[in-house]
Design a protein around this motif. Structure first.
Motif, PDB file in Angstrom:
ATOM      1  N   VAL A   1       4.813 -10.220   6.930  1.00 16.46           N
ATOM      2  CA  VAL A   1       3.812  -9.481   6.161  1.00 16.46           C
ATOM      3  C   VAL A   1       4.511  -8.329   5.442  1.00 16.46           C
ATOM      4  O   VAL A   1       5.246  -7.555   6.058  1.00 16.46           O
ATOM      5  CB  VAL A   1       2.702  -8.945   7.082  1.00 16.46           C
ATOM      6  CG1 VAL A   1       1.779  -7.999   6.320  1.00 16.46           C
ATOM      7  CG2 VAL A   1       1.899 -10.104   7.661  1.00 16.46           C
ATOM      8  N   ALA A   2       4.288  -8.226   4.142  1.00 14.91           N
ATOM      9  CA  ALA A   2       4.890  -7.158   3.351  1.00 14.91           C
ATOM     10  C   ALA A   2       3.968  -5.949   3.258  1.00 14.91           C
ATOM     11  O   ALA A   2       4.424  -4.807   3.240  1.00 14.91           O
ATOM     12  CB  ALA A   2       5.226  -7.665   1.952  1.00 14.91           C
ATOM     13  N   SER A   3       2.646  -6.190   3.184  1.00 18.96           N
ATOM     14  CA  SER A   3       1.708  -5.077   3.058  1.00 18.96           C
ATOM     15  C   SER A   3       0.337  -5.500   3.579  1.00 18.96           C
ATOM     16  O   SER A   3       0.026  -6.687   3.701  1.00 18.96           O
ATOM     17  CB  SER A   3       1.597  -4.600   1.609  1.00 18.96           C
ATOM     18  OG  SER A   3       1.119  -5.633   0.776  1.00 18.96           O
ATOM     19  N   ILE A   4      -0.458  -4.479   3.879  1.00 18.34           N
ATOM     20  CA  ILE A   4      -1.812  -4.677   4.395  1.00 18.34           C
ATOM     21  C   ILE A   4      -2.801  -4.037   3.436  1.00 18.34           C
ATOM     22  O   ILE A   4      -2.642  -2.867   3.055  1.00 18.34           O
ATOM     23  CB  ILE A   4      -1.955  -4.050   5.794  1.00 18.34           C
ATOM     24  CG1 ILE A   4      -1.068  -4.787   6.796  1.00 18.34           C
ATOM     25  CG2 ILE A   4      -3.412  -4.083   6.257  1.00 18.34           C
ATOM     26  CD1 ILE A   4      -1.078  -4.165   8.190  1.00 18.34           C
ATOM     27  N   ASP A   5      -3.811  -4.798   3.028  1.00 17.37           N
ATOM     28  CA  ASP A   5      -4.882  -4.260   2.188  1.00 17.37           C
ATOM     29  C   ASP A   5      -5.925  -3.598   3.083  1.00 17.37           C
ATOM     30  O   ASP A   5      -6.298  -4.143   4.136  1.00 17.37           O
ATOM     31  CB  ASP A   5      -5.547  -5.381   1.387  1.00 17.37           C
ATOM     32  CG  ASP A   5      -4.587  -6.049   0.417  1.00 17.37           C
ATOM     33  OD1 ASP A   5      -3.670  -5.363  -0.079  1.00 17.37           O
ATOM     34  OD2 ASP A   5      -4.747  -7.253   0.169  1.00 17.37           O
ATOM     35  N   HIS A   6      -6.426  -2.446   2.666  1.00 17.03           N
ATOM     36  CA  HIS A   6      -7.391  -1.725   3.494  1.00 17.03           C
ATOM     37  C   HIS A   6      -8.508  -1.142   2.634  1.00 17.03           C
ATOM     38  O   HIS A   6      -8.375  -0.999   1.418  1.00 17.03           O
ATOM     39  CB  HIS A   6      -6.691  -0.599   4.269  1.00 17.03           C
ATOM     40  CG  HIS A   6      -6.193   0.510   3.392  1.00 17.03           C
ATOM     41  ND1 HIS A   6      -6.959   1.608   3.068  1.00 17.03           N
ATOM     42  CD2 HIS A   6      -4.998   0.682   2.754  1.00 17.03           C
ATOM     43  CE1 HIS A   6      -6.264   2.406   2.278  1.00 17.03           C
ATOM     44  NE2 HIS A   6      -5.068   1.877   2.064  1.00 17.03           N
ATOM     45  N   PHE A   7      -9.606  -0.793   3.314  1.00 16.51           N
ATOM     46  CA  PHE A   7     -10.742  -0.136   2.658  1.00 16.51           C
ATOM     47  C   PHE A   7     -10.807   1.343   2.996  1.00 16.51           C
ATOM     48  O   PHE A   7     -11.805   2.006   2.703  1.00 16.51           O
ATOM     49  CB  PHE A   7     -12.052  -0.808   3.073  1.00 16.51           C
ATOM     50  CG  PHE A   7     -12.246  -2.193   2.517  1.00 16.51           C
ATOM     51  CD1 PHE A   7     -11.696  -2.559   1.297  1.00 16.51           C
ATOM     52  CD2 PHE A   7     -12.971  -3.140   3.220  1.00 16.51           C
ATOM     53  CE1 PHE A   7     -11.872  -3.832   0.785  1.00 16.51           C
ATOM     54  CE2 PHE A   7     -13.161  -4.417   2.721  1.00 16.51           C
ATOM     55  CZ  PHE A   7     -12.615  -4.771   1.500  1.00 16.51           C
ATOM     56  N   GLY A   8      -9.765   1.866   3.621  1.00 12.02           N
ATOM     57  CA  GLY A   8      -9.700   3.295   3.892  1.00 12.02           C
ATOM     58  C   GLY A   8      -9.969   3.655   5.339  1.00 12.02           C
ATOM     59  O   GLY A   8     -10.304   2.828   6.179  1.00 12.02           O
TER      60      GLY A   8
END
Length: 242
Positions: free
Chosen positions: A139-146
């Motif tokens: 995994v290179a990055s994680i998307d988040h909603f804050g």
């Protein structure tokens, strides 16, 4: 009365034997994280009491920072924030480098320190191994909603304040792999393919590290994200995993 006293004595004896058995089992297993009185080490695999020890860091910012430092996690301390009933005094923001490799999108995610500690362990012990197992990639990055949001649970006008109100929660929307593939909770949770298996594995692993882990299996409000928080309900408090 004599019968009652004998029964109580038997129960006390069984409890003592169970406690001794548990200590011997944990010692033989060689995992101090299985014992409630051993120090927390972010570099050790999660044990029976790791999640509770991580949550307890909500009461000890200095210890939380020391654990991040010892584990090689790079971060900056955020200025305290006070917004009426909301705010935090233990916020941190990950910075590039160190032993932590996954980035967050959008960048600049700030969370309470115990959430940062749990996210670090989640990356090392859960997320990356699950990605390797399902995709043969990292995994290179994680998307988040804050994280921080001065609101009550479900945005209601009254009632319990959300853990987001103290930055003790983060909402995870998806993952980006080093080979360019994307996995999102909203699109890939259902089914039995590699993406669904990955999402369920990282949800299950989060349950060992966070006080609360909520997924689309919980309700429609979580259909597009994993809610992870460190609500401090005490060492004997209930924990939620769904």
């Amino acid at each position: 009365m004599r019968t009652v006293r004998l029964a109580i004595g038997w129960l006390a004896g069984l409890a003592l034997l169970a406690t001794l058995g548990f200590v011997l089992w944990a010692s033989a297993r060689g995992t101090p994280q299985d014992l409630p009185w051993t120090p927390l080490d972010l570099g050790q695999p999660a044990g029976l009491f790791t999640g509770r020890k991580l949550t307890a860091l909500t009461e000890d910012f200095a210890q939380c920072r020391a654990l991040l430092d010892r584990a090689g996690v790079r971060y900056t301390v955020l200025p305290p924030r006070h917004d009426g009933q909301c705010g935090y005094a233990d916020g941190v923001r990950f910075t590039p480098g160190g032993s932590r490799r996954i980035g967050f999108v959008p960048a600049g995610l700030g969370v309470a320190c115990p959430v940062a500690a749990a996210l670090s362990m989640w990356e090392w012990d859960v997320v990356q191994p699950a990605a390797q197992a399902q995709f043969g990639a990292r995994v290179a990055s994680i998307d988040h909603f804050g994280s921080y949001n001065c609101r009550r649970i479900y945005g209601r006008d009254a009632g319990t304040w959300s853990e987001h109100a103290t930055a003790d929660a983060v909402d995870i929307a998806g993952f980006r792999l080093t080979d360019g593939r994307r996995i999102t909770v909203a699109r890939d949770w259902q089914g039995d393919g590699p993406k669904a298996r990955f999402l369920h594995a990282v949800r299950d692993g989060a349950c060992q590290l966070f006080a609360t882990t909520l997924s689309p299996d919980y309700n429609a409000a979580h259909a597009d994200h994993l809610h992870l928080d460190q609500a401090n309900r005490g060492m004997g408090g209930w924990r939620a995993c769904r």
